[in-house]
Each structure stands twice: as C-alpha cells, then as structure tokens.
Design a protein around this motif. Sequence first.
Motif, PDB file in Angstrom:
ATOM      1  N   VAL A  58      20.165  49.285 -37.898  1.00 46.58           N
ATOM      2  CA  VAL A  58      21.037  47.834 -39.436  1.00 46.58           C
ATOM      3  C   VAL A  58      21.657  46.701 -38.103  1.00 46.58           C
ATOM      4  O   VAL A  58      22.118  46.827 -37.041  1.00 46.58           O
ATOM      5  N   ILE A  59      21.036  45.404 -38.195  1.00 48.49           N
ATOM      6  CA  ILE A  59      21.917  43.611 -38.113  1.00 48.49           C
ATOM      7  C   ILE A  59      22.560  43.707 -38.991  1.00 48.49           C
ATOM      8  O   ILE A  59      22.515  43.164 -40.163  1.00 48.49           O
ATOM      9  N   ALA A  60      24.003  43.624 -38.516  1.00 40.81           N
ATOM     10  CA  ALA A  60      25.172  43.100 -39.310  1.00 40.81           C
ATOM     11  C   ALA A  60      25.370  41.570 -39.321  1.00 40.81           C
ATOM     12  O   ALA A  60      25.139  41.388 -37.573  1.00 40.81           O
ATOM     13  N   ALA A  61      25.353  41.301 -39.887  1.00 43.47           N
ATOM     14  CA  ALA A  61      26.272  39.319 -39.428  1.00 43.47           C
ATOM     15  C   ALA A  61      27.007  38.709 -40.777  1.00 43.47           C
ATOM     16  O   ALA A  61      26.556  38.860 -41.633  1.00 43.47           O
ATOM     17  N   ILE A  62      28.051  38.426 -40.142  1.00 43.82           N
ATOM     18  CA  ILE A  62      29.136  37.814 -40.966  1.00 43.82           C
ATOM     19  C   ILE A  62      28.794  36.347 -40.593  1.00 43.82           C
ATOM     20  O   ILE A  62      29.031  35.520 -39.543  1.00 43.82           O
ATOM     21  N   ASP A  63      28.991  35.517 -41.648  1.00 40.06           N
ATOM     22  CA  ASP A  63      28.994  33.804 -41.468  1.00 40.06           C
ATOM     23  C   ASP A  63      30.690  33.939 -40.464  1.00 40.06           C
ATOM     24  O   ASP A  63      31.371  34.194 -41.070  1.00 40.06           O
ATOM     25  N   ALA A  64      29.888  32.621 -39.877  1.00 43.58           N
ATOM     26  CA  ALA A  64      31.244  32.459 -38.645  1.00 43.58           C
ATOM     27  C   ALA A  64      31.486  31.185 -39.170  1.00 43.58           C
ATOM     28  O   ALA A  64      33.096  30.709 -38.374  1.00 43.58           O
ATOM     29  N   ARG A  65      30.803  31.031 -40.596  1.00 43.72           N
ATOM     30  CA  ARG A  65      31.689  29.182 -40.185  1.00 43.72           C
ATOM     31  C   ARG A  65      30.796  28.630 -38.768  1.00 43.72           C
ATOM     32  O   ARG A  65      30.499  28.823 -37.700  1.00 43.72           O
ATOM     33  N   MET A  66      30.909  27.258 -38.785  1.00 43.51           N
ATOM     34  CA  MET A  66      30.471  26.403 -38.163  1.00 43.51           C
ATOM     35  C   MET A  66      29.077  26.492 -37.281  1.00 43.51           C
ATOM     36  O   MET A  66      29.067  26.933 -35.664  1.00 43.51           O
ATOM     37  N   SER A  67      28.282  26.259 -38.393  1.00 40.97           N
ATOM     38  CA  SER A  67      27.212  26.660 -37.850  1.00 40.97           C
ATOM     39  C   SER A  67      26.645  28.452 -37.161  1.00 40.97           C
ATOM     40  O   SER A  67      25.711  27.995 -36.681  1.00 40.97           O
ATOM     41  N   GLU A  68      27.747  29.294 -37.321  1.00 42.47           N
ATOM     42  CA  GLU A  68      27.277  30.477 -35.927  1.00 42.47           C
ATOM     43  C   GLU A  68      27.819  31.853 -37.310  1.00 42.47           C
ATOM     44  O   GLU A  68      28.222  31.784 -38.355  1.00 42.47           O
ATOM     45  N   ILE A  69      27.131  32.941 -36.771  1.00 41.64           N
ATOM     46  CA  ILE A  69      27.434  34.071 -36.889  1.00 41.64           C
ATOM     47  C   ILE A  69      27.649  35.405 -35.781  1.00 41.64           C
ATOM     48  O   ILE A  69      27.803  35.369 -34.859  1.00 41.64           O
ATOM     49  N   TYR A  70      28.979  35.979 -36.720  1.00 41.09           N
ATOM     50  CA  TYR A  70      29.230  37.292 -36.101  1.00 41.09           C
ATOM     51  C   TYR A  70      28.074  38.135 -36.522  1.00 41.09           C
ATOM     52  O   TYR A  70      27.635  38.256 -37.477  1.00 41.09           O
ATOM     53  N   LEU A  71      26.975  38.244 -34.833  1.00 42.20           N
ATOM     54  CA  LEU A  71      26.153  39.458 -35.040  1.00 42.20           C
ATOM     55  C   LEU A  71      26.657  40.588 -34.775  1.00 42.20           C
ATOM     56  O   LEU A  71      26.634  41.142 -33.010  1.00 42.20           O
ATOM     57  N   GLY A  72      26.433  42.062 -34.865  1.00 38.32           N
ATOM     58  CA  GLY A  72      26.608  43.314 -34.247  1.00 38.32           C
ATOM     59  C   GLY A  72      25.088  44.387 -34.947  1.00 38.32           C
ATOM     60  O   GLY A  72      24.725  43.840 -35.896  1.00 38.32           O
ATOM     61  N   VAL A  73      24.381  44.715 -33.456  1.00 35.79           N
ATOM     62  CA  VAL A  73      23.462  45.520 -34.032  1.00 35.79           C
ATOM     63  C   VAL A  73      23.382  46.929 -33.060  1.00 35.79           C
ATOM     64  O   VAL A  73      23.939  47.054 -32.680  1.00 35.79           O
TER      65      VAL A  73
END
Length: 232
Positions: free
Chosen positions: A113-128
Amino acid sequence: MSKILAIDTSTEACSVALVDGQNVLANRYEVCPREHNKKVLVMTQQVLDEAQVSLDAVDFIAYGAGPGSFTGVRITAGIVQGLAFGAKKPVIGVSSLAAMAHQMYRLHNAKNVIAAIDARMSEIYLGVYRVKSLGLVEPIEDEKVTPPEGGLSHFNQSDEWHGTGTGWQTYRDELTCQVKVVVDDETLFPNAIDIALLALEKANKGQQQSAEHVVPTYLRNDVAWKKMPGRE
C-alpha cells in the motif's frame, strides 16, 4: 486482552473507536472538516457508552499522531493528552499513514500500500507499507513530505500496489505515471479502528508511553508542538 480507546482527527475525518483485543466494541466515524473540536469528545463519550466501558476501565489511549492537518493533529494530541493525564492512562501514537495502509488490508486485503495525503503547498505526505496481518504493518521506507513528481518509480512494478488517500485524488496523473497501482477512491482518510488495532500490536511489544510523551508527527520541520501548560 487489552481495551484500547483510539482517537483521530488528523484529516478531514473525525473518528473514535474502542477495541478489546481485535474485537471492535464501538466506533464512530464522520467526515466533518473544521468541526473536530465540537465533535470529538461527544463521539468519545458515545463510544464508551455504547460499549458500556468507563474510561477508567480502558487500558491504553491510542491516537492518530499524523501527519495530516496541522490543526487536526494538534486537536488529537491535546484531547488525548488531557484524557490520559486525567485518567492516568498510558498512550500509544500511531502514524496516520500506517493506519490508512492497515485499513486497506482490513477492508480489501491489500498487502502493498502507498498512502498519500494531500499536504497542500504542492506536496504530499507519503508512506509506503507492506501489511502482513491485522495489526502488523511494516514501512518499506521512511515516511516523508515530498512533491508528487518522482519518488515512486523505483518500486517493483511486478508487485500489486494499492493507493489510498487524498494525495491520489489531487495528484492522480503525477503519481499513477510512476507506478502501476490500483487506487481506492472511497477510502480516503484514516479510521480509529485501524489506529486501535495497530496500537494493540505496539502495546503487546511494550511500546506505550506516559501522557507527557504525546507528540504529533508533522514531517515538515518548521512546526513545533507545545505540550499542555505546566507539563514538562
């Protein structure tokens, strides 16, 4: 078995769950942006009442530590710290991204699973993550905040990857061009059930902490957490 009360307001969703071992006794889940402060304590009491369990009878209080909304992770941390100090209960922090990966396994049997949360500021919080069983989620690499472009193309294309979280909705084209992935468009936010089940595994390993060690995870380095006044 351990009774674990779990609370999460790290994203647009507000959720509370109570488990006894791997048995879910009660839970509440609502997508309610900007209303977490109004709802989280009410939902907590509803869960305890439904399960007919007092806060004193809970063994641990788990919380979604983030990353996610700066305001949301602070609300969770403050509420949990207050409850834990008042009831003299140990706490267990759980990654919001890991909880999302666990939810994909619990609902869809997804193991990579690749979990990605929209972090705003054209970035994401990413966990694999690789999920091996209920309560057992192993990170494949460190969680990070990153631009959506790049960073996923090195993953094994022969594995069946699953994507979850708002990052996939906001940056679908940028992410899906890097890795073959099945994106879940319905499971967008962490759920306190998964935080509780992951906390159970941590509790079994003796990884609980005292209330003063409640610390949100921001991933961005320019954000600080202030503990409750008078607490060292």
